[in-house]
Design an enzyme around this catalytic site. Structure first.
Site, PDB file in Angstrom:
ATOM      1  N   ASP A  63       0.866  -1.175   0.000  1.00 40.89           N
ATOM      2  CA  ASP A  63       0.000   0.000   0.000  1.00 40.89           C
ATOM      3  C   ASP A  63       0.903   1.225   0.000  1.00 40.89           C
ATOM      4  O   ASP A  63       1.807   1.330   0.841  1.00 40.89           O
ATOM      5  CB  ASP A  63      -0.888  -0.013   1.247  1.00 40.89           C
ATOM      6  N   HIS A  76      -2.802  14.212 -11.168  1.00 41.82           N
ATOM      7  CA  HIS A  76      -3.067  12.792 -11.416  1.00 41.82           C
ATOM      8  C   HIS A  76      -2.042  12.146 -12.348  1.00 41.82           C
ATOM      9  O   HIS A  76      -1.761  10.947 -12.232  1.00 41.82           O
ATOM     10  CB  HIS A  76      -4.488  12.593 -11.944  1.00 41.82           C
ATOM     11  N   ASP A  80      -0.190   8.731 -11.583  1.00 43.05           N
ATOM     12  CA  ASP A  80      -0.100   7.614 -12.531  1.00 43.05           C
ATOM     13  C   ASP A  80       1.342   7.164 -12.719  1.00 43.05           C
ATOM     14  O   ASP A  80       1.620   5.969 -12.828  1.00 43.05           O
ATOM     15  CB  ASP A  80      -0.699   8.007 -13.883  1.00 43.05           C
ATOM     16  N   ASP A 106      -4.169   2.471  -4.882  1.00 44.50           N
ATOM     17  CA  ASP A 106      -2.729   2.376  -4.636  1.00 44.50           C
ATOM     18  C   ASP A 106      -2.361   1.091  -3.897  1.00 44.50           C
ATOM     19  O   ASP A 106      -1.372   1.045  -3.187  1.00 44.50           O
ATOM     20  CB  ASP A 106      -2.239   3.610  -3.878  1.00 44.50           C
TER      21      ASP A 106
END
Length: 182
Positions: A63, A76, A80, A106
């Site tokens: 995580d 974003h 990515d 994630d």
């Protein structure tokens, strides 16, 4: 005669094209379009099989820590880039002895059939915690990693292995970043 062949062959060709299209859609649904890793659905079936077959198997959960801050601060596209780098790092660490997946957001998972053929959990943690370059900036990355060895389970099921790895991952988060637990 040629007209009859065309009349018979044309529907067959149509079904073949349609079947190929459906197979393509099915294969892409089992792969995350951003990272190229297996999706949860595509990974689970294979992971269950590998866990049942390999007594030394290791299940990993990853995580990303504070991932929302990357998106909020850098956009974003930066997020990515971090997700793609994480997928590559996890997949590389697994090598030919495992498979990795992006479970969503994630969160990532992997199963390695022969952990002795990897560089070890400490090396995975170091790889995942390396900054990622995006648009001229070095983005900080930190991940929490939890793991579970098949041999530590009374009954080797993927559900139990994922639960144990999840508990270990949250224990790592509780001890601060850059920790790995199993």
């Amino acid at each position: 005669m040629d007209t009859q062949l065309i009349a018979i062959g044309l529907p067959s060709l149509g079904w073949a094209v349609h079947g190929g299209f459906l197979l393509h859609r099915l294969s892409t649904a089992r792969r995350d379009p951003l990272t190229g890793l297996h999706t949860r659905a595509g990974w689970t079936t294979r992971a269950e099989h590998l866990l049942a077959k390999h007594p030394d198997a290791l299940v990993i959960l990853v995580d990303l820590d504070d991932f929302k801050a990357v998106n909020d601060t850098h956009g974003h596209a930066a997020g990515d880039t971090v997700l793609t780098a994480t997928a590559h790092r996890l997949s590389t660490w697994c090598g030919p002895h495992g498979i990795a997946a992006r479970l969503g957001g994630d969160e990532f998972a992997a199963i390695v059939t022969s952990p002795a053929h990897t560089t070890g959990l400490h090396a995975l943690q170091e790889a995942l915690d390396q900054p990622v370059e995006h648009a001229g900036h070095a983005l900080p990355v930190s991940a929490s990693v939890g793991s579970c060895h098949r041999m530590d389970l009374p009954v080797p099921t993927l559900t139990d292995a994922l639960s144990a790895a999840d508990a270990a991952m949250y224990a790592a988060k509780g001890h601060g970043r850059r920790n790995t637990h199993h």
